[in-house]
Design a protein around this motif. Structure first.
Motif, PDB file in Angstrom:
ATOM      1  N   LEU A  18       0.824  -1.210   0.000  1.00  0.00           N
ATOM      2  CA  LEU A  18       0.000   0.000   0.000  1.00  0.00           C
ATOM      3  C   LEU A  18       0.856   1.258   0.000  1.00  0.00           C
ATOM      4  N   VAL A  19       1.987   1.218   0.691  1.00  0.00           N
ATOM      5  CA  VAL A  19       2.895   2.365   0.700  1.00  0.00           C
ATOM      6  C   VAL A  19       3.387   2.660  -0.718  1.00  0.00           C
ATOM      7  N   CYS A  20       3.755   1.606  -1.442  1.00  0.00           N
ATOM      8  CA  CYS A  20       4.212   1.792  -2.826  1.00  0.00           C
ATOM      9  C   CYS A  20       3.105   2.384  -3.689  1.00  0.00           C
ATOM     10  N   ILE A  21       1.882   1.883  -3.530  1.00  0.00           N
ATOM     11  CA  ILE A  21       0.760   2.381  -4.327  1.00  0.00           C
ATOM     12  C   ILE A  21       0.479   3.842  -3.999  1.00  0.00           C
ATOM     13  N   LYS A  22       0.504   4.189  -2.713  1.00  0.00           N
ATOM     14  CA  LYS A  22       0.257   5.579  -2.324  1.00  0.00           C
ATOM     15  C   LYS A  22       1.362   6.495  -2.851  1.00  0.00           C
ATOM     16  N   ALA A  52      -5.079   6.590  -2.211  1.00  0.00           N
ATOM     17  CA  ALA A  52      -4.523   7.762  -2.881  1.00  0.00           C
ATOM     18  C   ALA A  52      -4.890   9.050  -2.161  1.00  0.00           C
ATOM     19  N   VAL A  53      -6.027   9.065  -1.430  1.00  0.00           N
ATOM     20  CA  VAL A  53      -6.484  10.298  -0.776  1.00  0.00           C
ATOM     21  C   VAL A  53      -6.529  10.189   0.744  1.00  0.00           C
ATOM     22  N   LEU A  54      -6.403   8.973   1.266  1.00  0.00           N
ATOM     23  CA  LEU A  54      -6.435   8.774   2.720  1.00  0.00           C
ATOM     24  C   LEU A  54      -5.080   8.302   3.214  1.00  0.00           C
ATOM     25  N   PRO A  55      -4.768   8.498   4.487  1.00  0.00           N
ATOM     26  CA  PRO A  55      -3.578   7.866   5.056  1.00  0.00           C
ATOM     27  C   PRO A  55      -3.677   6.348   4.951  1.00  0.00           C
ATOM     28  N   VAL A  56      -2.535   5.703   4.885  1.00  0.00           N
ATOM     29  CA  VAL A  56      -2.508   4.246   4.803  1.00  0.00           C
ATOM     30  C   VAL A  56      -3.191   3.626   6.024  1.00  0.00           C
ATOM     31  N   ALA A  57      -2.988   4.242   7.194  1.00  0.00           N
ATOM     32  CA  ALA A  57      -3.560   3.694   8.430  1.00  0.00           C
ATOM     33  C   ALA A  57      -5.083   3.719   8.396  1.00  0.00           C
ATOM     34  N   GLU A  58      -5.681   4.803   7.919  1.00  0.00           N
ATOM     35  CA  GLU A  58      -7.140   4.888   7.887  1.00  0.00           C
ATOM     36  C   GLU A  58      -7.716   3.933   6.852  1.00  0.00           C
ATOM     37  N   THR A  59      -7.046   3.801   5.706  1.00  0.00           N
ATOM     38  CA  THR A  59      -7.499   2.834   4.698  1.00  0.00           C
ATOM     39  C   THR A  59      -7.468   1.417   5.261  1.00  0.00           C
ATOM     40  N   THR A  60      -6.395   1.100   5.993  1.00  0.00           N
ATOM     41  CA  THR A  60      -6.257  -0.236   6.571  1.00  0.00           C
ATOM     42  C   THR A  60      -7.292  -0.469   7.662  1.00  0.00           C
ATOM     43  N   LEU A  61      -7.568   0.562   8.464  1.00  0.00           N
ATOM     44  CA  LEU A  61      -8.558   0.411   9.531  1.00  0.00           C
ATOM     45  C   LEU A  61      -9.944   0.150   8.941  1.00  0.00           C
ATOM     46  N   LEU A  62     -10.325   0.888   7.923  1.00  0.00           N
ATOM     47  CA  LEU A  62     -11.642   0.682   7.319  1.00  0.00           C
ATOM     48  C   LEU A  62     -11.724  -0.677   6.618  1.00  0.00           C
ATOM     49  N   ALA A  63     -10.586  -1.216   6.197  1.00  0.00           N
ATOM     50  CA  ALA A  63     -10.591  -2.568   5.620  1.00  0.00           C
ATOM     51  C   ALA A  63     -10.985  -3.607   6.661  1.00  0.00           C
ATOM     52  N   GLN A  64     -10.848  -3.257   7.956  1.00  0.00           N
ATOM     53  CA  GLN A  64     -11.235  -4.182   9.013  1.00  0.00           C
ATOM     54  C   GLN A  64     -12.744  -4.397   9.077  1.00  0.00           C
ATOM     55  N   LEU A  65     -13.506  -3.606   8.296  1.00  0.00           N
ATOM     56  CA  LEU A  65     -14.949  -3.818   8.238  1.00  0.00           C
ATOM     57  C   LEU A  65     -15.314  -5.101   7.490  1.00  0.00           C
ATOM     58  N   THR A  66     -14.354  -5.694   6.805  1.00  0.00           N
ATOM     59  CA  THR A  66     -14.646  -6.883   5.995  1.00  0.00           C
ATOM     60  C   THR A  66     -15.314  -8.002   6.800  1.00  0.00           C
ATOM     61  N   PRO A  67     -14.802  -8.394   7.997  1.00  0.00           N
ATOM     62  CA  PRO A  67     -15.494  -9.458   8.744  1.00  0.00           C
ATOM     63  C   PRO A  67     -16.916  -9.074   9.153  1.00  0.00           C
ATOM     64  N   ILE A  68     -17.152  -7.773   9.384  1.00  0.00           N
ATOM     65  CA  ILE A  68     -18.502  -7.329   9.733  1.00  0.00           C
ATOM     66  C   ILE A  68     -19.444  -7.550   8.556  1.00  0.00           C
ATOM     67  N   PHE A  69     -19.005  -7.148   7.371  1.00  0.00           N
ATOM     68  CA  PHE A  69     -19.835  -7.352   6.182  1.00  0.00           C
ATOM     69  C   PHE A  69     -19.993  -8.839   5.876  1.00  0.00           C
ATOM     70  N   MET A  70     -18.967  -9.640   6.181  1.00  0.00           N
ATOM     71  CA  MET A  70     -19.098 -11.083   5.979  1.00  0.00           C
ATOM     72  C   MET A  70     -20.157 -11.670   6.898  1.00  0.00           C
ATOM     73  N   ALA A  71     -20.170 -11.213   8.155  1.00  0.00           N
ATOM     74  CA  ALA A  71     -21.182 -11.694   9.094  1.00  0.00           C
ATOM     75  C   ALA A  71     -22.582 -11.322   8.619  1.00  0.00           C
ATOM     76  N   LEU A  72     -22.749 -10.087   8.133  1.00  0.00           N
ATOM     77  CA  LEU A  72     -24.052  -9.663   7.614  1.00  0.00           C
ATOM     78  C   LEU A  72     -24.410 -10.444   6.357  1.00  0.00           C
ATOM     79  N   GLY A  73     -23.424 -10.646   5.476  1.00  0.00           N
ATOM     80  CA  GLY A  73     -23.679 -11.417   4.266  1.00  0.00           C
ATOM     81  C   GLY A  73     -24.048 -12.861   4.566  1.00  0.00           C
TER      82      GLY A  73
END
Length: 300
Positions: free
Chosen positions: A27-31, A95-116
């Protein structure tokens, strides 16, 4: 479960930690190249060069090319399409957010999996899942709402939406993996996902790609190699250690993006990030553990 999975859990733990470092490096390289390279071009190079370590890994395990045979082509197409779309959204977000915030919001994946699992697979909606979703939504609100006022100029709001969309698409991809993994090998699932992502990135060529300097090209190649190596490390981690052993180390992976933002981009983590962190991780922990630790007491 293989015998080495029982006898070498610390190998699995170290591999999980390593995968977190490698994913952060990707992600650092991409940013770092996001101002000069369109998202589709970044997706193409990241996917193309991720194929190299994965093909070597599969060859060493004698799964290439014979392990790529499939009985679920449509399942692979759905999983790969969702995964590729998630990669586009994630790269646009970072590209527009800090790497840390992008990574934190990616933690929503298990929540969406539980709902799915409830909406799509007919799983039971328990109070534990409801609490997990509530905590995660509170964490997202704490992180996002204070920044909404000035988001129209900086693009932060769009970045938050893209990061949440990436988590949602990733959850859909992983739910598809849950179904096709009964007949398909992990190597085949990973290979076709990366191949489709590379083709999706290549399809954006008519929209205009940037001319690449040697430095930018090197970062794109490195992003691909790091992404492929991270996937291998993650796969091996679950071979040597049970998921329940590795769960606490999922959250250790958030340290590396914070350090990367601070050292490389001079972006200190905001106090909103640290306020949102316990809510998000609490929700993720409940979503991850609900199926293992809470079902037995609830049935008593």
């Amino acid at each position: 479960m293989p015998q080495d999975a029982l006898n070498r859990p610390y190998v699995g733990i170290w591999l999980r930690v390593l995968s977190g470092v490698l994913f952060t490096g990707m992600l650092v390289c991409i940013k770092a190249v996001s101002d000069a390279v369109p998202v589709g071009q970044s997706v193409f190079f990241r996917s193309l060069f991720a194929l190299l370590p994965i093909m070597v890994f599969l060859a060493l395990r004698r799964e290439f090319p014979q392990g790529l045979a499939t009985r679920r082509p449509l399942g692979h197409a759905l999983r790969s399409g969702l995964g590729a779309a998630a990669m586009f959204a994630s790269f646009a977000a970072v590209a527009v957010l800090p790497v840390a915030e992008t990574t934190l919001l990616a933690q929503l994946t298990p929540i969406f999996m539980a709902l799915g699992g409830v909406l799509l697979l007919g799983e039971r909606f328990t109070w534990v899942r409801a609490l997990a979703m509530g905590l995660a939504l509170c964490g997202m609100a704490v992180l996002v709402l204070p920044n909404v006022g000035g988001a129209s100029q900086s693009g932060q709001l769009l970045g938050y939406l893209l990061a949440v969309l990436s988590a949602l698409l990733t959850a859909g991809a992983l739910l598809t993996v849950r179904r096709i993994s009964r007949t398909e090998t992990p190597g085949a699932i990973a290979f076709y996902f990366i191949l489709v992502s590379a083709l999706a990135g290549l399809a954006t060529l008519p929209l205009g790609w940037a001319s690449l300097s040697p430095e930018v090209l090197s970062l794109l190649v490195l992003a691909g190699l790091l992404g492929g190596a991270a996937h291998i490390a993650m796969t091996l981690a679950f071979r040597y250690a049970e998921a329940s052993r590795l769960a606490p180390f999922e959250y250790l992976a958030l340290i590396w993006p914070v350090l990367a933002d601070w050292w490389l981009f001079e972006i200190p983590a905001s106090h909103h990030f640290f306020l949102a962190l316990p809510f998000m991780l609490g929700g993720v922990a409940l979503a991850a553990l609900e199926g293992r630790r809470f079902k037995w007491p609830l049935r008593r």
